[in-house]
Design an enzyme around this catalytic site. Structure first.
Site: not given
Ligand code: DGY
Length: 313
Positions: A153-156, A175, A230, A232, A261, A279, A281
């Site tokens: 539960f960070g920024r994203i 978190s 989204t 890893r 990847e 990838h 995101g």
């Molecule tokens: C990051 O910045 O780590 C992201 O995975 C790029 O999309």
């Protein structure tokens, strides 16, 4: 003499001209060179700029002892051996903040696509498979009002939660720290997996989160739950997830990231209920350019002897 900055591959949408009076720019081809060539080309560089996929480790730093700053393009740092950087007193910077909204948007896009069978429907229509009108055809899963579990539960993660509230979802999160986010409830991972209709992964990849979504944990999830990744690829046990998608234990998945990847596990290829993206995101023109700007800003600050804006501790 100007310090040499070596770009492991091209950074999109960023004008490099303002840097040129201060640094001697090298590299920056569309694809990263193999390591041997990279070492050759980057010899003498003080600043090395890898992207979120380019490994920087002790042997590379030993081969390039002139490198004093690793200016990484991306927020994730799992591709960097931070201990090796610290041991060699190499500064590391990254690009946090600017990709939060783009990545959260993409997580929601995958969540909706998986729930409402968007990619599967597209494939079917293109292949001429829509032959009769049938109200019971290709039904998906309702999103509005369901429970979303946000792992990390960070920024994203928080940006995803804010979007989910627009769908009147109940939001649970895990978190290490409680967040100042009154509309979401912090729970332990087992509770989150047990109670969530949708699970979206947003934790960093570390030794603790490698294979976090393991076979045993997948088995404890709600039957038919939807997984979105989204973060890893390595956070998920691919073989276990593919088997769970085939058996219906997991209803669908939206996957943007993969362990190795650009290779995508073959097990997913034959499954209709998984949406795969390469990838993407942070993949908007605006965001990828903003990430490049942060890399160049900190490189410039380093070249001028100023403290960096985005140091990685
Ligand atoms: C990051 O910045 O780590 C992201 O995975 C790029 O999309």
């Amino acid at each position: 003499m100007k310090p040499i900055m070596y770009l492991v591959r091209a950074l999109p949408g960023q004008d490099l001209e303002p840097l040129r009076p201060f640094v001697d720019l090298r590299g920056g081809e569309q694809t990263a060179p193999p390591r041997e060539r990279l070492v050759e080309e980057a010899r003498g560089a003080t600043i090395l700029a890898p992207t979120y996929i380019d490994r920087v480790d002790g042997p590379l730093l030993d081969a390039l002892p002139s490198v004093r700053h690793v200016a990484s393009y991306g927020v994730g740092v799992n591709h960097l051996d931070l201990d090796a950087c610290r041991a060699r007193k190499v500064l590391v910077t990254n690009t946090p903040g600017v990709l939060t909204d783009a990545t959260a948007d993409h997580a929601i896009a995958l969540l909706l696509a998986a729930a409402r069978r968007v990619a599967e429907g597209d494939r079917l229509v293109r292949a001429g498979g829509w032959r009769a009108v049938d109200p019971a055809f290709m039904l998906g899963t309702e999103v509005t009002g369901k429970t979303l579990g946000v792992v990390g539960f960070g920024r994203i993660g928080q940006a995803v939660a804010r979007r989910a509230l627009g769908f009147r979802m109940r939001v649970l999160y895990t978190s290490p720290r409680a967040a100042d986010f009154p509309d979401a409830r912090q729970v332990d991972l087992d509770t989150l997996l047990r109670e969530s209709d949708f699970v979206s992964l947003h934790c960093p990849l570390t030794a603790d989160t490698d294979n976090l979504l393991s076979q045993a944990r997948i088995a404890r999830m709600k039957r038919g739950a939807i997984v979105v990744n989204t973060a890893r690829g390595a956070v998920v046990d691919d073989a276990a997830l593919a088997a769970a998608l085939a058996s219906g234990q997991i209803g669908a998945a939206g996957l943007d990231v993969f362990r190795d990847e650009p290779r995508v596990p073959q097990a997913y290829a034959g499954l209709e209920n998984v949406v795969l993206t390469p990838h993407l995101g942070s993949g908007t023109r605006e965001t990828r350019a903003a990430m490049a700007r942060l890399v160049l800003e900190d490189a410039l600050r380093f070249a001028k002897g100023e403290p960096p804006r985005h140091p990685v501790p």
